[in-house]
Design an enzyme around this catalytic site. Structure first.
Site, short mmCIF file in Angstrom:
data_model
loop_
_atom_site.label_atom_id
_atom_site.label_comp_id
_atom_site.label_asym_id
_atom_site.label_seq_id
_atom_site.Cartn_x
_atom_site.Cartn_y
_atom_site.Cartn_z
N PHE A 481 0.81 -1.23 0.00
CA PHE A 481 0.00 0.00 0.00
C PHE A 481 0.84 1.28 0.00
O PHE A 481 0.46 2.26 0.62
CB PHE A 481 -0.97 0.02 1.19
CG PHE A 481 -1.50 -1.34 1.58
CD1 PHE A 481 -2.18 -2.12 0.67
CD2 PHE A 481 -1.28 -1.83 2.86
CE1 PHE A 481 -2.66 -3.38 1.03
CE2 PHE A 481 -1.75 -3.09 3.22
CZ PHE A 481 -2.44 -3.87 2.31
N HIS A 482 1.94 1.29 -0.74
CA HIS A 482 2.81 2.46 -0.75
C HIS A 482 3.09 2.99 -2.16
O HIS A 482 4.25 3.25 -2.50
CB HIS A 482 4.14 2.14 -0.05
CG HIS A 482 4.01 1.70 1.36
ND1 HIS A 482 4.95 0.90 2.00
CD2 HIS A 482 3.04 1.93 2.28
CE1 HIS A 482 4.57 0.66 3.23
NE2 HIS A 482 3.40 1.28 3.42
#
Length: 546
Positions: A481-482
């Site tokens: 999730f980056h």
């Protein structure tokens, strides 16, 4: 034409503002708070999602619920990735006040000092570690108090994980047996080491940027917040951004601004909105019938993300969160622990322990992988826990070389863009992923961990060759999730924004979110997103005047 377009009733013109901010997420809430501190400036904040009213958005453990929410999550999927054997990979992104800070894993990590030195070396004046540290400190309210590296009174509350857990202690000791020292502050003088994460929580509650920055500012007369208001395009007067068009409850509206439009929609939707508005690669825009405002081939390119490789283990002792969640007495126990002590799994979330180390020591003089150590196990992040005692060692490469892209599929602003990460495209990334699995296995087999490891469930001991482990990564790797980099900051022809985050080739428009990162920071991105907005708010005031 979709249902939202069919339901359009009429076009409404909204009174003029000084600033319009698109996206009330990790960066947008900070911008709204800081820019509205000047009562003479009118600020409009647009958020496509609903208000953050669900309890699950405020309980740290709620991550497991909001991960799959149709209400509070965009629920993107990547295009089939040939490097991942054609799989589509689920990309959750926050769709509410606080954005992804309302649904993330809560971990407060800034990255390595060298990350920011590298940004400056690429021509981004003002972005060295010494330049950005004051903005990290300004935003941070660390329970340990102010120090050389930390802020003690900032709005974003940062807390220790109070109780020690035997699994996390065993992992830290096993890492030490592997030559990785204990580290009680990953955001201090050095990142190398194993220890407990600090979390963006306060008294057992999540501290999103909506809670930390936006909530205290909501009473200001000069700040207008519109939820369920999805931006559809930036309005230009020739080469100057003068407003934003958006859709709210089936009505098309346009708001105009005197000073600047600030995009804070994130690494997926900021480039999407630029492309929809005529700023992007000419061929892409013309293919979809969009008038070109600025031919900007870098918009949507340079996509980077951390690929998460999860190793699952069955624990020899019934001390995991699986054990608590798999029985009624356990569930009641953790509920009471939170109610009376504001502690326990409900107050901590998923990951408690971490480690930063070198998987390929001959090729890097600083940590190149990161561990997230969870006292539970499931088939995927946010999934149903396994019926046995289990824990997870997740590992990711900190600075991947692979690059992907974000591109619109059509001129419809309500159609999700094409997300192509190109995970494991670079040969270095492939070798690092395999080496990371071997590091995790080595730590799990050290004496300190042996009393807790009954068996390795995933990948499983039968997979041992480099080829087998790489294939496991292709079949099971997922985002952590980056995503960053799709509106890259720089001084070259392909840079989308300049070092003051102004979009090149037009005026009155900036991008302020993780999309401007030229390279991915070495760790979780939320703290850096807050820092970016703190610094950007100051630059806006300097450039526009206040």
């Amino acid at each position: 034409m979709n249902q939202a377009q069919v339901a359009t009733k009429h076009i409404a013109i909204i009174p003029e503002f000084d600033y319009i901010i698109v996206g009330a997420g990790s960066s947008g809430c900070v911008l709204a708070s800081r820019l509205s501190e000047d009562p003479s400036k009118r600020v409009l904040l647009l958020e496509a999602g609903p208000p953050d009213r669900s309890l699950w958005l405020h309980l740290p453990i709620g991550y497991g619920k909001t991960m799959w929410s149709n209400t509070y999550n965009w629920r993107f999927e990547t295009a089939p990735d040939p490097n991942m054997n054609g799989r589509r990979i689920y990309w959750p992104r926050g769709k509410t006040l606080g954005g992804s800070s309302a649904i993330n894993g809560l971990i407060y990590i800034r990255g390595q000092h060298q990350d920011y030195e590298h940004w400056a070396e690429l021509g981004n004046t003002g972005w060295s570690y010494a330049d950005v540290l004051p903005y990290f400190i300004k935003s941070e309210g660390n329970q340990r108090g102010a120090s050389e590296h930390h802020g003690g009174s900032g709005p974003l509350r940062v807390s220790d994980i109070g109780a020690k857990h035997p699994l996390i202690e065993a992992f830290i000791n096993a890492a030490a047996e592997h030559g990785v020292p204990r580290n009680d502050d990953f955001n201090g003088a050095r990142q190398l080491g194993a220890g407990y994460y600090q979390l963006t929580t306060q008294n057992g509650w999540r501290c999103s940027t909506a809670t930390a920055f936006l909530k205290p500012a909501r009473g200001r007369a000069n700040l207008v917040l519109e939820t369920q208001a999805q931006a559809t395009s930036i309005v230009f007067d020739q080469q100057r951004a003068v407003g934003v068009s958006y859709r709210q409850q089936g009505i098309s509206k346009t708001a105009r601004c005197k000073a600047e439009v600030l995009l804070a929609a994130g690494a997926v939707q900021s480039p999407q909105l630029l492309q929809l508005s005529g700023i992007g690669p000419r061929e892409l825009l013309e293919r979809h019938g969009i008038a070109v405002v600025k031919d900007a081939p870098g918009v949507g390119e340079n996509l980077q993300d951390h690929l998460q490789i999860r190793l699952g283990f069955e624990c020899s002792q019934p001390i995991t969160t699986n054990d608590q969640l798999n029985s009624w007495s356990g569930k009641v126990g953790i509920a009471l622990q939170w109610l009376f002590k504001r502690s326990g799994p409900l107050a901590v979330g998923i990951n408690q322990g971490g480690c930063f180390m070198r998987a390929l020591p001959d090729e890097s003089d600083r940590p190149d992988i990161q561990f997230h150590v969870s006292t539970l196990s499931a088939d995927m992040a946010g999934g149903k826990v396994h019926p046995y005692s289990g824990f997870t060692l997740s590992v990711c490469q900190l600075r991947p070389h692979s690059r992907g892209h974000i591109r619109i599929r059509s001129a419809d602003p309500f159609e999700a863009p094409e997300i192509t990460p190109n995970y494991l495209d670079a040969e270095l990334d492939q070798r690092t992923a395999v080496a990371a699995i071997r590091c995790a296995r080595a730590i799990a087999s050290n004496p300190a961990m042996r009393p807790f490891v009954k068996r390795e469930v995933k990948p499983g001991p039968e997979l041992n060759s480099d080829a087998d482990l790489l294939e496991f990564c292709r079949n099971h790797g997922a985002t952590i999730f980056h995503p960053v980099g799709t509106c890259r900051m720089g001084a070259d022809a392909l840079a989308v924004v300049d070092p003051r985050l102004r979009v090149n080739g037009v005026t009155g428009l900036r991008v302020v979110d993780c999309s401007v990162m030229p390279t991915l920071v070495s760790g979780n991105t939320h703290a850096a997103a807050v820092m970016l907005a703190e610094k950007a708010a100051e630059m806006v005031r300097e450039d526009v005047g206040s």
